[in-house]
Design an enzyme around this catalytic site. Structure first.
Site, PDB file in Angstrom:
ATOM      1  CB  SER A  12      15.682  25.682 -10.287  1.00 47.02           C
ATOM      2  OG  SER A  12      14.646  26.656 -10.210  1.00 47.02           O
ATOM      3  CG  ASP A  24      18.441  32.669  -7.551  1.00 53.82           C
ATOM      4  OD1 ASP A  24      17.340  33.215  -7.906  1.00 53.82           O
ATOM      5  OD2 ASP A  24      18.746  31.711  -7.516  1.00 53.82           O
ATOM      6  CG  HIS A  68      17.068  30.712 -10.690  1.00 53.27           C
ATOM      7  ND1 HIS A  68      17.307  30.340  -9.509  1.00 53.27           N
ATOM      8  CD2 HIS A  68      16.336  29.985 -11.514  1.00 53.27           C
ATOM      9  CE1 HIS A  68      16.723  29.319  -9.383  1.00 53.27           C
ATOM     10  NE2 HIS A  68      16.096  28.898 -10.652  1.00 53.27           N
TER      11      HIS A  68
END
Length: 724
Positions: free
Chosen positions: A593, A668, A700
């Site tokens: 991320s 995601d 995600h």
């Protein structure tokens, strides 16, 4: 002396015959090797006693001061099962374990929720009579249920609308919206930023239901391809990208007695954030934090709950960077005209005592302690309690603050990370803590003599089983020369300083995350431990911008995400390169991320450091990220074109060096796959090779057994390029 003891304890775990982790244990190890503890402990109201569940979750135990905190069984699961069978004969209820959501009503009664084949039940259990009373019943299929305090009404969601069922089974339809994109009562508002975790609130008098109404019909639909049918389909989500049209949210109140709905007059512009929503104890008023889209101007407004009319702005908070409300107001018991408000406006997230006219009564902050978990008040409403981060964010301790004088007292002292709470009388502290050398200790502290009674002291769960790597916590100074930074190093098993070892840097670097704390294992993840066992030096540093260090520590990243963060990471990286036992020609970096953004940034902006990198779910260009998070830190692309240009990877693909593996979840909804796909295309155009792997069914994060596959892939990728 303590440092020498730590090193001895950690190195002694390398005894002959112990093994390394398997790749499966990178995911399942935390449960398998968790230090012993007591489970679901809670103070009992108005007595110096606390309850907990046994390790099998079959029995509720009690410990009290009179019996020197020795455990005795209070209720068994079978006792509860028998009582339920007598009280509920029309539904099949099979308890697998004692309910972990139990709450003490008083010294004789506990409450909890259970679910049968037909219904969900809110239960009261009388300990003296071993008798169950059903407080509330709702059908099992109802979602997002929210019952009022007296348990005679339950609001729930039916699709995107709200309905209420009362104790007699009568249904009330609250909303009837049919337009695609209008959602009522959901906690998924403003993308769950600003501490938002619920979408409905009952008033204290149990008659009024306050709820969010989100209109995202004007927000661009974003397609997520679905691969579970012969011909792929598309699932559309509403995804407001930075600088584009955002959702419009209002707050409504439904009166269950009149059937009328009123809207709070939160005003214009429509693209604003309605946060820290709090009922007044009188049920006459509602308080709302109204934050502008630019997120640099907050107004705490008061509204009439009967008419929705705006009454007044109690106070305002402005910043040249951002204002980030995260916590609802906490009204003081026995003083309905006073509340606590949390803000970092003076440097650290701390408590401020206000009255309901907006007058600041007293600042309740203590030194540079950051409030991380407000725990409430004593019964008289004269003191408040919270867990706070101190020692440059490394530790967590329990603090007591006197509301009248502002005097603050630390109630835990041993270095480490404490999860502690105070008894109703205020005389005892139930304290569970760990640190780098203590796996877990549970004790009761008698405040009168500052004496402690040990309830449990866990041994090292790896002894005789796993060869645990040596772990050290270190401190550096930030790139601007002003701020201490916390870091953690894991050394390979059988570490020999005369040899050279490859390195894996694991990082996140973004807001609301902290990877290094003084707790068991130094807060290292099991994949970190695994990689150290495989012969890597594993290094992690919390740069400026990360959590639990105060306002100035975070705000330095404004409009230039990744720049100060990388500068700080370079401090740690340069330290590693200075070590004789570090193979600086074989260094890798891994992050997910924001950490994926950092990893890919290093491979383009500082492309002569790392030979290999793994970027999971990476933000590649902030203009593709959502409004609520992205605009807080970067403003809009129109307001900050230079910042977006500087931080984007799309214009730097031609600078890529080394081996980069990008991993992305095809579903995601947070960092949409377009980020990585655009970067791959730019790499193709620049003639740069990049490795790419997709998890088709994951969002995600890659979860479950597939996470084992992911860690195996990452480990093998680093082995391929970093091991000679």
């Amino acid at each position: 002396m303590r440092k020498l003891l730590i090193l001895f304890l950690l190195s002694s775990s390398m005894a002959y015959g112990q093994r390394n982790f398997s790749i499966d244990e990178t995911v399942f190890g935390p449960g398998k090797f968790a230090p012993k503890t007591i489970y679901v402990s809670k103070w009992i109201k108005n007595v110096d006693a606390f309850s907990s569940l046994d390790s099998t979750y079959q029995n509720l135990l009690v410990r009290d001061a009179k019996n020197n905190w020795q455990a005795k069984q209070l209720i068994s699961k079978s006792d509860l099962q028998n009582a339920l069978a007598k009280a509920i004969s029309t539904d099949k209820i099979e308890l697998r374990r004692f309910p972990s959501d139990y709450q003490w009503i008083d010294v004789n009664n506990i409450a909890f929720q259970i679910e049968g084949e037909k219904n969900k039940y809110q239960i009261k259990y009388d300990l003296s009579k071993k008798q169950v009373t059903v407080l509330n019943t709702v059908p099992s299929e109802l979602a997002n249920t929210m019952s009022n305090a007296s348990q005679n009404k339950t609001a729930y969601l039916n699709g995107n609308n709200i309905e209420i069922i009362d104790a007699t089974g009568n249904k009330i339809v609250v909303t009837k919206d049919t337009v695609d994109g209008i959602v009522n009562g959901s906690e998924v508002v403003h993308r769950n930023e600003f501490g938002i975790d619920q979408g409905m609130w009952w008033s204290a008098n149990d008659k009024l239901l306050l709820y969010y109404r989100k209109d995202e019909s004007m927000v661009t639909k974003y397609p997520l391809p679905q691969w579970d049918s012969r011909v792929a389909t598309v699932k559309d989500i509403r995804y407001p990208m930075a600088g584009m049209k955002s959702e419009e949210v209002t707050l409504n109140i439904f009166n269950t007695e009149t059937g009328e709905t009123i809207r709070l007059q939160t005003g214009e512009p429509k693209e604003q954030y309605l946060t820290i929503v709090t009922w007044d104890p009188s049920s006459e008023f509602v308080y709302v934090g109204v934050l502008n889209r630019g997120q640099d101007h907050l107004k705490l407004n008061k509204y009439n709950a009967n008419t929705g009319a705006f009454i007044s702005t109690l106070f305002e908070e402005q910043s040249t960077t951002w204002v980030e409300p995260q916590h609802t107001l906490a009204f003081v018991p026995n003083k309905a005209n006073q509340f606590l408000y949390q803000t970092d406006k003076d440097g650290f997230n701390q408590l401020f005592l206000y009255d309901t006219q907006g007058k600041l009564i007293r600042k309740l902050g203590y030194q540079d302690v950051v409030v991380t978990d407000f725990q409430g008040f004593n019964t008289k409403g004269t003191k408040a309690y919270y867990i706070g981060a101190n020692n440059n964010g490394l530790e967590r301790h329990l603090f007591e603050v006197d509301l009248q004088s502002g005097k603050t007292t630390a109630l835990t002292h041993t270095a480490g990370t404490h999860n502690a709470s105070i008894s109703t009388s205020g005389n005892y502290v139930l304290d569970q803590y760990s640190n780098l050398s203590v796996p877990n200790k549970v004790q009761v502290i008698n405040r009168k003599g500052n004496q402690s009674s040990t309830i449990l002291e866990a041994g090292n769960p790896f002894t005789g089983k796993i060869a645990l790597p040596k772990i050290e916590l270190k401190s550096f100074t930030s790139a601007d020369g002003k701020t201490p930074l916390n870091a953690r190093i894991l050394y390979p098993n059988n570490f020999d300083p005369t040899k050279k070892y490859p390195v894996m840097v694991y990082l996140y670097g973004g807001s609301h995350a902290q990877l290094v704390t003084d707790k068991w294992l130094g807060a290292a993840g099991y994949f970190d431990l695994y990689m150290a066992q495989q012969g890597y030096i594993v290094f992690t540093l919390d740069n400026r911008g990360s959590d639990a260090r105060g306002r100035d520590f975070t705000r330095v990243t404004h409009r230039n995400l990744g720049e100060a963060e990388m500068a700080d990471q370079l401090v740690g990286i340069n330290y590693l390169k200075s070590l004789a036992y570090v193979d600086s020609e074989n260094m890798g970096i891994f992050g997910w991320s924001f950490g994926g953004f950092m990893s890919s940034s290093f491979m383009t902006k500082h492309n002569d450091i790392f030979k290999a990198a793994v970027a999971g779910g990476p933000v590649i260009d902030w203009k593709y990220y959502e409004i609520m998070y992205g605009e807080r830190y970067m403003d809009t692309p129109e307001e900050n074109p230079e910042g977006y240009e500087k931080t984007s990877m799309l214009n730097k693909a031609d600078q890529l060096k080394g081996h980069l593996l990008i991993i992305h979840g095809a579903q995601d909804p947070v960092v949409v796959q377009q980020h990585s796909m655009e970067f791959v295309q730019k790499c193709i155009e620049a003639g740069k090779q990049v490795d790419y792997f997709l998890y088709p069914t994951h969002e995600h994060n890659v979860m479950g057994k597939d996470r084992i596959h992911m860690y195996d892939k990452i480990a093998k990728y680093f082995d391929q390029y970093l091991k000679k």
